[in-house]
Design a protein around this motif. Structure first.
Motif, PDB file in Angstrom:
ATOM      1  N   LEU A 175       0.912  -1.095   0.136  1.00 28.73           N
ATOM      2  CA  LEU A 175       0.022   0.134   0.068  1.00 28.73           C
ATOM      3  C   LEU A 175       0.920   1.176   0.150  1.00 28.73           C
ATOM      4  O   LEU A 175       0.531   2.342  -0.782  1.00 28.73           O
ATOM      5  CB  LEU A 175      -1.121  -0.145   1.185  1.00 28.73           C
ATOM      6  CG  LEU A 175      -1.949  -0.908   1.365  1.00 28.73           C
ATOM      7  CD1 LEU A 175      -2.981  -1.197   2.484  1.00 28.73           C
ATOM      8  CD2 LEU A 175      -3.020  -0.906   0.233  1.00 28.73           C
ATOM      9  N   ALA A 176       1.924   1.208   0.649  1.00 32.46           N
ATOM     10  CA  ALA A 176       2.840   2.319   0.894  1.00 32.46           C
ATOM     11  C   ALA A 176       3.492   2.802  -0.745  1.00 32.46           C
ATOM     12  O   ALA A 176       3.710   3.697  -0.979  1.00 32.46           O
ATOM     13  CB  ALA A 176       3.825   2.438   1.903  1.00 32.46           C
ATOM     14  N   ALA A 177       3.830   1.425  -1.019  1.00 24.61           N
ATOM     15  CA  ALA A 177       4.580   1.700  -2.640  1.00 24.61           C
ATOM     16  C   ALA A 177       3.408   2.088  -3.497  1.00 24.61           C
ATOM     17  O   ALA A 177       3.951   3.025  -4.210  1.00 24.61           O
ATOM     18  CB  ALA A 177       5.102   0.128  -2.989  1.00 24.61           C
ATOM     19  N   ASP A 178       2.183   1.743  -3.340  1.00 23.74           N
ATOM     20  CA  ASP A 178       1.090   2.320  -4.486  1.00 23.74           C
ATOM     21  C   ASP A 178       1.061   3.803  -4.394  1.00 23.74           C
ATOM     22  O   ASP A 178       0.915   4.420  -5.075  1.00 23.74           O
ATOM     23  CB  ASP A 178       0.033   1.573  -3.935  1.00 23.74           C
ATOM     24  CG  ASP A 178      -0.231   0.062  -4.692  1.00 23.74           C
ATOM     25  OD1 ASP A 178       0.683  -0.219  -5.416  1.00 23.74           O
ATOM     26  OD2 ASP A 178      -0.977  -0.540  -4.029  1.00 23.74           O
ATOM     27  N   PHE A 179       1.087   4.135  -3.056  1.00 20.02           N
ATOM     28  CA  PHE A 179       0.951   5.474  -2.776  1.00 20.02           C
ATOM     29  C   PHE A 179       2.081   6.350  -3.080  1.00 20.02           C
ATOM     30  O   PHE A 179       1.777   7.263  -3.943  1.00 20.02           O
ATOM     31  CB  PHE A 179       0.785   6.077  -1.177  1.00 20.02           C
ATOM     32  CG  PHE A 179       0.706   7.225  -0.622  1.00 20.02           C
ATOM     33  CD1 PHE A 179      -0.442   7.967  -0.896  1.00 20.02           C
ATOM     34  CD2 PHE A 179       1.985   7.942  -0.482  1.00 20.02           C
ATOM     35  CE1 PHE A 179      -0.648   9.393  -0.594  1.00 20.02           C
ATOM     36  CE2 PHE A 179       1.858   9.245  -0.299  1.00 20.02           C
ATOM     37  CZ  PHE A 179       0.642   9.889  -0.038  1.00 20.02           C
ATOM     38  N   LEU A 180       3.284   5.847  -3.094  1.00 17.55           N
ATOM     39  CA  LEU A 180       4.556   6.480  -3.615  1.00 17.55           C
ATOM     40  C   LEU A 180       4.416   6.638  -5.176  1.00 17.55           C
ATOM     41  O   LEU A 180       5.103   7.335  -5.636  1.00 17.55           O
ATOM     42  CB  LEU A 180       5.701   5.968  -2.970  1.00 17.55           C
ATOM     43  CG  LEU A 180       6.027   6.175  -1.500  1.00 17.55           C
ATOM     44  CD1 LEU A 180       7.066   5.080  -0.897  1.00 17.55           C
ATOM     45  CD2 LEU A 180       6.220   7.680  -1.281  1.00 17.55           C
ATOM     46  N   ASP A 181       3.984   5.664  -5.433  1.00 12.24           N
ATOM     47  CA  ASP A 181       4.061   5.601  -7.147  1.00 12.24           C
ATOM     48  C   ASP A 181       3.022   6.641  -7.552  1.00 12.24           C
ATOM     49  O   ASP A 181       3.573   7.351  -8.900  1.00 12.24           O
ATOM     50  CB  ASP A 181       3.495   4.092  -7.789  1.00 12.24           C
ATOM     51  CG  ASP A 181       4.589   2.876  -7.535  1.00 12.24           C
ATOM     52  OD1 ASP A 181       5.914   3.527  -7.259  1.00 12.24           O
ATOM     53  OD2 ASP A 181       4.231   1.829  -7.596  1.00 12.24           O
ATOM     54  N   GLY A 182       2.031   6.550  -7.084  1.00 14.65           N
ATOM     55  CA  GLY A 182       1.118   7.702  -7.452  1.00 14.65           C
ATOM     56  C   GLY A 182       1.737   9.026  -7.055  1.00 14.65           C
ATOM     57  O   GLY A 182       1.509  10.208  -8.197  1.00 14.65           O
ATOM     58  N   TRP A 183       2.213   9.340  -6.015  1.00  7.84           N
ATOM     59  CA  TRP A 183       3.068  10.396  -5.530  1.00  7.84           C
ATOM     60  C   TRP A 183       4.072  10.889  -7.003  1.00  7.84           C
ATOM     61  O   TRP A 183       3.973  12.102  -7.180  1.00  7.84           O
ATOM     62  CB  TRP A 183       3.543  10.676  -4.307  1.00  7.84           C
ATOM     63  CG  TRP A 183       4.359  11.602  -3.954  1.00  7.84           C
ATOM     64  CD1 TRP A 183       5.759  12.104  -4.192  1.00  7.84           C
ATOM     65  CD2 TRP A 183       4.002  12.662  -3.239  1.00  7.84           C
ATOM     66  NE1 TRP A 183       6.145  13.223  -4.003  1.00  7.84           N
ATOM     67  CE2 TRP A 183       5.214  13.732  -2.906  1.00  7.84           C
ATOM     68  CE3 TRP A 183       2.785  12.897  -2.409  1.00  7.84           C
ATOM     69  CZ2 TRP A 183       4.928  14.773  -2.404  1.00  7.84           C
ATOM     70  CZ3 TRP A 183       2.859  14.106  -1.597  1.00  7.84           C
ATOM     71  CH2 TRP A 183       3.834  15.213  -1.689  1.00  7.84           C
ATOM     72  N   THR A 184       5.026  10.182  -7.140  1.00 11.93           N
ATOM     73  CA  THR A 184       5.867  10.220  -8.117  1.00 11.93           C
ATOM     74  C   THR A 184       5.548  10.423  -9.571  1.00 11.93           C
ATOM     75  O   THR A 184       5.604  11.516 -10.354  1.00 11.93           O
ATOM     76  CB  THR A 184       6.900   9.256  -8.137  1.00 11.93           C
ATOM     77  OG1 THR A 184       7.432   9.015  -6.763  1.00 11.93           O
ATOM     78  CG2 THR A 184       7.979   9.408  -9.192  1.00 11.93           C
ATOM     79  N   ALA A 185       4.311   9.911  -9.944  1.00  6.90           N
ATOM     80  CA  ALA A 185       3.820   9.915 -11.196  1.00  6.90           C
ATOM     81  C   ALA A 185       3.063  11.243 -11.315  1.00  6.90           C
ATOM     82  O   ALA A 185       3.166  12.275 -12.305  1.00  6.90           O
ATOM     83  CB  ALA A 185       2.870   8.853 -11.477  1.00  6.90           C
ATOM     84  N   ALA A 186       2.441  11.877 -10.351  1.00  5.47           N
ATOM     85  CA  ALA A 186       1.652  13.109 -10.136  1.00  5.47           C
ATOM     86  C   ALA A 186       2.550  14.227 -10.123  1.00  5.47           C
ATOM     87  O   ALA A 186       2.433  15.201 -10.796  1.00  5.47           O
ATOM     88  CB  ALA A 186       0.872  13.261  -8.972  1.00  5.47           C
TER      89      ALA A 186
END
Length: 368
Positions: free
Chosen positions: A144-155
Motif C-alpha cells: 500500500l505504501a508503495a502504491d501511494f509513492l508510485d502515485g505521488w511520483t507520477a503526479a
C-alpha cells in the motif's frame, strides 16, 4: 405475537451509507492530527488549518470508499485510505495555487511559507504514517505504501510536465500523457489502494488491482477534461492567461491552418494581459475541427471507465454509485457524448454547452 407487526426497516442505500462514512473520514483525520500533540506545536495548527480550509477536490473521499465497497460490501476499512487521498489533494491544491501565483500575502488564512511546509507534511509524511500504521500483514502494508509513492511520483512528473510544457511545442498525445500522470495517477492511486485492501493483494502485479487502477486513471482523465472546460466556460480563462498546454489549446495549434495557428499564437502571446484576446482564443478552441478529436477522446475514456466497472464488480450497489460518479464528470462538460449501450444504461447526456459563456459553475472543482 403482536397483531400489528412493525414494518421492516428499509436498508440504507449505497448513497446513504457513503454519506454516513464521510464524517468518519473527517474524524479519522482529526485523530491523525491529534497524534502531533504536543510534540509538534507549530506544525499541528498549520496542518489543521490546511485540512479544514484548503481547497477541496471532487471525489476526494468518495472514490476510495466506493471502490472498496464495490469489492467488499463495506466502507469502514477504507476510511484511512480516503483520509490519505484527502491529505494528498490538500497538499497538491496548495502547491497548484502557489504555482498559479494568486496567493498574495495570505494562503487559506495563514502565512504562505508556513502553509507550504504544512502541505509537504500533509501530502507526504502524514499519509504514509496512516498507511504504515494499518493493522494489516506487513507485506500488504508495504505494498500500500508503495502504491501511494508510485502515485505521488507520477503526479509530480505530470505537474512538472504541465508547468514546463509549451503549447506550441507539445503534441496532443504528450498532453494526454501529462494528464494521465498529474490527475489520472492520483485517482488511479486511490482506486488501487482501495482494491488492494479489499482483495488483500500484497503482490505488485495483481491484475485485478491493476484494472481498478486503470479505472481510477480514467476517472482522473475525465476530471481533468472537465476542469479544463470549467475554466473556459467560466469566462476567466486562467489556463490561457497562464499559457498552460491544455488538450484543446494544443489540439487547436496542432490542427489549425498556418494562418489560424499564427493568429492563435499571437493571441496566446498577449493572453496574460488581455481578456479580449483570451476570449477570442477560447472561441477558436471550440471550432468543430478542434472539438472532433476531443469528443472522440472524451467518449473513449468515458466508455472505458463504464466498461471496466461492468467487468470488475457488476452487481454491487456501490458500483452503481461509481457509474454515476463517472457520468457526473462528463455531464458537466459542454460536448459530452453518451456512453455506448442500451438507452438508459447509465445516463443520457445532452449535447451543447451546459453553462452560458461568462458564468461559472458552482463547483468545488480541482485545478490540478
Amino acid at each position: 405475537m403482536s397483531p400489528h407487526p412493525r414494518p421492516a426497516t428499509a436498508r440504507p442505500s449505497a448513497e446513504d451509507r457513503l454519506a454516513e462514512a464521510v464524517p468518519r473520514v473527517r474524524q479519522y483525520l482529526a485523530g491523525l492530527l491529534d497524534g502531533y500533540r504536543p510534540r509538534y506545536a507549530y506544525l499541528r495548527p498549520a496542518l489543521e488549518r490546511l485540512v479544514a480550509d484548503g481547497r477541496r477536490t471532487p471525489l476526494e473521499c468518495a472514490l476510495p470508499l466506493l471502490v472498496h465497497g464495490a469489492l467488499d460490501g463495506g466502507l469502514e476499512p477504507a476510511v484511512p485510505l480516503a483520509g490519505a487521498h484527502v491529505l494528498w489533494w490538500r497538499a497538491a491544491n496548495t502547491f497548484d495555487d502557489v504555482s498559479d501565483g494568486g496567493t498574495g500575502t495570505r494562503l487559506y488564512g495563514g502565512d504562505p511559507g508556513a502553509v507550504l511546509i504544512a502541505a509537504l507534511e500533509c501530502g507526504y509524511a502524514l499519509p504514509l504514517r496512516a498507511l504504515t500504521a494499518l493493522p494489516l500483514p506487513g507485506a500488504l502494508r508495504e505494498r500500500l505504501a508503495a502504491d501511494f509513492l508510485d502515485g505521488w511520483t507520477a503526479a509530480c512528473d505530470g505537474q512538472v510536465g504541465d508547468l514546463l510544457g509549451s503549447p506550441a511545442g507539445t503534441s496532443p498525445e504528450e498532453v494526454l500523457t501529462v494528464y494521465r500522470h498529474k490527475s489520472g495517477a492520483v485517482y488511479g492511486m486511490a482506486a488501487t489502494l482501495a482494491a488492494r485492501l479489499a482483495l488483500g493483494a500484497d503482490r505488485a502485479d495483481d491484475p485485478r488491482v491493476a484494472a481498478w487502477g486503470e479505472f481510477g486513471q480514467a476517472v482522473g482523465l475525465l476530471a481533468q477534461f472537465r476542469n479544463d472546460e470549467d475554466d473556459l466556460r467560466s469566462g476567466h480563462h486562467e489556463d490561457l492567461g497562464n499559457r498552460t498546454a491544455t488538450y484543446l489549446l494544443v489540439q487547436l495549434l496542432h490542427a489549425a491552418t498556418d494562418t489560424d495557428r499564427e493568429r492563435a499564437l499571437e493571441l496566446l502571446g498577449r493572453a496574460a494581459e488581455s481578456a479580449a484576446d483570451r476570449r477570442e482564443l477560447a472561441a477558436m478552441m471550440f471550432a468543430p475541427d478542434v472539438l472532433a478529436p476531443y469528443q472522440r477522446c472524451l467518449a473513449d475514456v468515458h466508455q472505458r471507465a463504464h466498461a471496466l466497472l461492468d467487468t470488475l464488480a457488476p452487481d454491487s450497489p456501490f458500483t452503481a454509485c461509481l457509474h454515476r460518479r463517472v457520468d457526473d464528470e462528463v455531464r458537466t462538460t459542454a460536448y459530452a457524448v453518451a456512453p455506448a449501450g442500451p438507452p438508459g444504461a447509465h445516463c443520457t447526456l445532452p449535447p451543447g454547452p451546459a453553462v452560458p459563456a461568462g458564468r461559472a459553475r458552482d463547483r468545488s472543482g480541482q485545478k490540478v
